[in-house]
Design a protein around this motif. Sequence first.
Motif, PDB file in Angstrom:
ATOM      1  N   VAL A 118       3.550   7.914  61.944  1.00  0.00           N
ATOM      2  CA  VAL A 118       3.541   6.764  62.739  1.00  0.00           C
ATOM      3  C   VAL A 118       3.957   5.624  61.982  1.00  0.00           C
ATOM      4  O   VAL A 118       4.701   4.749  62.560  1.00  0.00           O
ATOM      5  CB  VAL A 118       1.961   6.661  63.141  1.00  0.00           C
ATOM      6  CG1 VAL A 118       1.905   5.216  63.714  1.00  0.00           C
ATOM      7  CG2 VAL A 118       1.541   7.481  64.348  1.00  0.00           C
ATOM      8  N   ALA A 121       7.635   5.314  62.275  1.00  0.00           N
ATOM      9  CA  ALA A 121       8.226   5.011  63.544  1.00  0.00           C
ATOM     10  C   ALA A 121       8.042   3.292  63.752  1.00  0.00           C
ATOM     11  O   ALA A 121       8.047   2.942  65.011  1.00  0.00           O
ATOM     12  CB  ALA A 121       7.452   5.579  64.567  1.00  0.00           C
ATOM     13  N   TRP A 124       2.222   0.916  65.517  1.00  0.00           N
ATOM     14  CA  TRP A 124       2.191   1.176  67.076  1.00  0.00           C
ATOM     15  C   TRP A 124       2.852   0.203  67.865  1.00  0.00           C
ATOM     16  O   TRP A 124       3.170  -0.937  67.560  1.00  0.00           O
ATOM     17  CB  TRP A 124       0.572   0.756  67.259  1.00  0.00           C
ATOM     18  CG  TRP A 124      -0.441   1.783  66.776  1.00  0.00           C
ATOM     19  CD1 TRP A 124      -1.070   1.734  65.520  1.00  0.00           C
ATOM     20  CD2 TRP A 124      -0.877   3.094  67.175  1.00  0.00           C
ATOM     21  NE1 TRP A 124      -1.760   2.837  65.304  1.00  0.00           N
ATOM     22  CE2 TRP A 124      -1.656   3.745  66.384  1.00  0.00           C
ATOM     23  CE3 TRP A 124      -0.632   3.717  68.636  1.00  0.00           C
ATOM     24  CZ2 TRP A 124      -2.431   4.820  66.655  1.00  0.00           C
ATOM     25  CZ3 TRP A 124      -1.261   4.859  68.631  1.00  0.00           C
ATOM     26  CH2 TRP A 124      -2.339   5.435  67.790  1.00  0.00           C
ATOM     27  N   ARG A 125       3.125   0.423  69.323  1.00  0.00           N
ATOM     28  CA  ARG A 125       3.777  -0.439  69.768  1.00  0.00           C
ATOM     29  C   ARG A 125       3.064  -0.415  71.387  1.00  0.00           C
ATOM     30  O   ARG A 125       2.495   0.333  71.793  1.00  0.00           O
ATOM     31  CB  ARG A 125       5.167  -0.018  70.119  1.00  0.00           C
ATOM     32  CG  ARG A 125       5.602   1.186  70.704  1.00  0.00           C
ATOM     33  CD  ARG A 125       6.724   1.733  70.858  1.00  0.00           C
ATOM     34  NE  ARG A 125       7.164   1.977  69.373  1.00  0.00           N
ATOM     35  CZ  ARG A 125       8.105   1.653  68.768  1.00  0.00           C
ATOM     36  NH1 ARG A 125       9.162   1.028  69.375  1.00  0.00           N
ATOM     37  NH2 ARG A 125       8.521   1.901  67.514  1.00  0.00           N
ATOM     38  N   SER A 167       2.714   5.409  69.872  1.00  0.00           N
ATOM     39  CA  SER A 167       3.824   5.925  69.025  1.00  0.00           C
ATOM     40  C   SER A 167       4.185   7.254  69.034  1.00  0.00           C
ATOM     41  O   SER A 167       3.597   8.084  69.458  1.00  0.00           O
ATOM     42  CB  SER A 167       3.216   5.608  67.468  1.00  0.00           C
ATOM     43  OG  SER A 167       4.169   5.613  66.457  1.00  0.00           O
ATOM     44  N   VAL A 194      10.296  -2.678  70.875  1.00  0.00           N
ATOM     45  CA  VAL A 194       9.323  -2.710  69.791  1.00  0.00           C
ATOM     46  C   VAL A 194       8.346  -3.949  70.135  1.00  0.00           C
ATOM     47  O   VAL A 194       8.787  -5.094  69.836  1.00  0.00           O
ATOM     48  CB  VAL A 194      10.008  -2.655  68.487  1.00  0.00           C
ATOM     49  CG1 VAL A 194       8.659  -2.468  67.600  1.00  0.00           C
ATOM     50  CG2 VAL A 194      10.599  -1.492  68.268  1.00  0.00           C
ATOM     51  N   HIS A 196       4.880  -4.387  68.175  1.00  0.00           N
ATOM     52  CA  HIS A 196       3.839  -4.089  67.239  1.00  0.00           C
ATOM     53  C   HIS A 196       2.369  -4.690  67.583  1.00  0.00           C
ATOM     54  O   HIS A 196       2.449  -5.718  67.828  1.00  0.00           O
ATOM     55  CB  HIS A 196       4.166  -4.207  65.850  1.00  0.00           C
ATOM     56  CG  HIS A 196       5.391  -3.411  65.634  1.00  0.00           C
ATOM     57  ND1 HIS A 196       5.714  -2.250  65.365  1.00  0.00           N
ATOM     58  CD2 HIS A 196       6.810  -3.976  65.265  1.00  0.00           C
ATOM     59  CE1 HIS A 196       6.887  -1.814  65.059  1.00  0.00           C
ATOM     60  NE2 HIS A 196       7.432  -2.981  64.896  1.00  0.00           N
TER      61      HIS A 196
END
Length: 197
Positions: A118, A121, A124-125, A167, A194, A196
Amino acid sequence: MRRPIVLAKIREIRKSKGLTLEQLSQASGLSVSQLSKIENGKARLTFDTALMLSGLLKVPVTAFLSSPTSAPVARRSITRAGGGIVHNTPGMKFEVLCSDFREKRNVFWRVVVTAKTVEEAGGWRHHPGEEFLFVLEGTLEIHTEHYEPVRLKPGDSILFDANMPHSYVSQGKRDAVVLMSNTVPADGEPPAVVTHR
């Protein structure tokens, strides 16, 4: 609530197939009264019912679920292999597909996921609308805030509310390649690639 003119199309298609309400009732398991109410806009047409009726009447389900347009629409957009605009983000490469329409309801991407965690990557999105994924190659592991991680293999698909933090990571030696579709927010702007948390 569905517009009556859309619901009336069920009656129009039923009659064009030479079916009475009674015959459609027997085939569908719905009562004549319930079918009549649906056709006249007095009962709600659920997606499951629309799907079942579309199968019986042999028409696309969108014939019942889409709003009528004032004039015929004949747009199309083609993206040749490797010809889309590419956005690189941590652990992922997004290729925009079929983006020529000025007014869009969906944005389409071919996404290559290289991230193995994650963190790789980009964390989180989340963004407005819905997100649909169809795995083309490799194994994709999807992390979401409210569910345990799930692994999808080629041919698997998922649809979820994109406001839920999520993610993606690739599992195995090969990168995961997916077809992605996002709904476009009401203001007409495509969702951010994206966002976040």
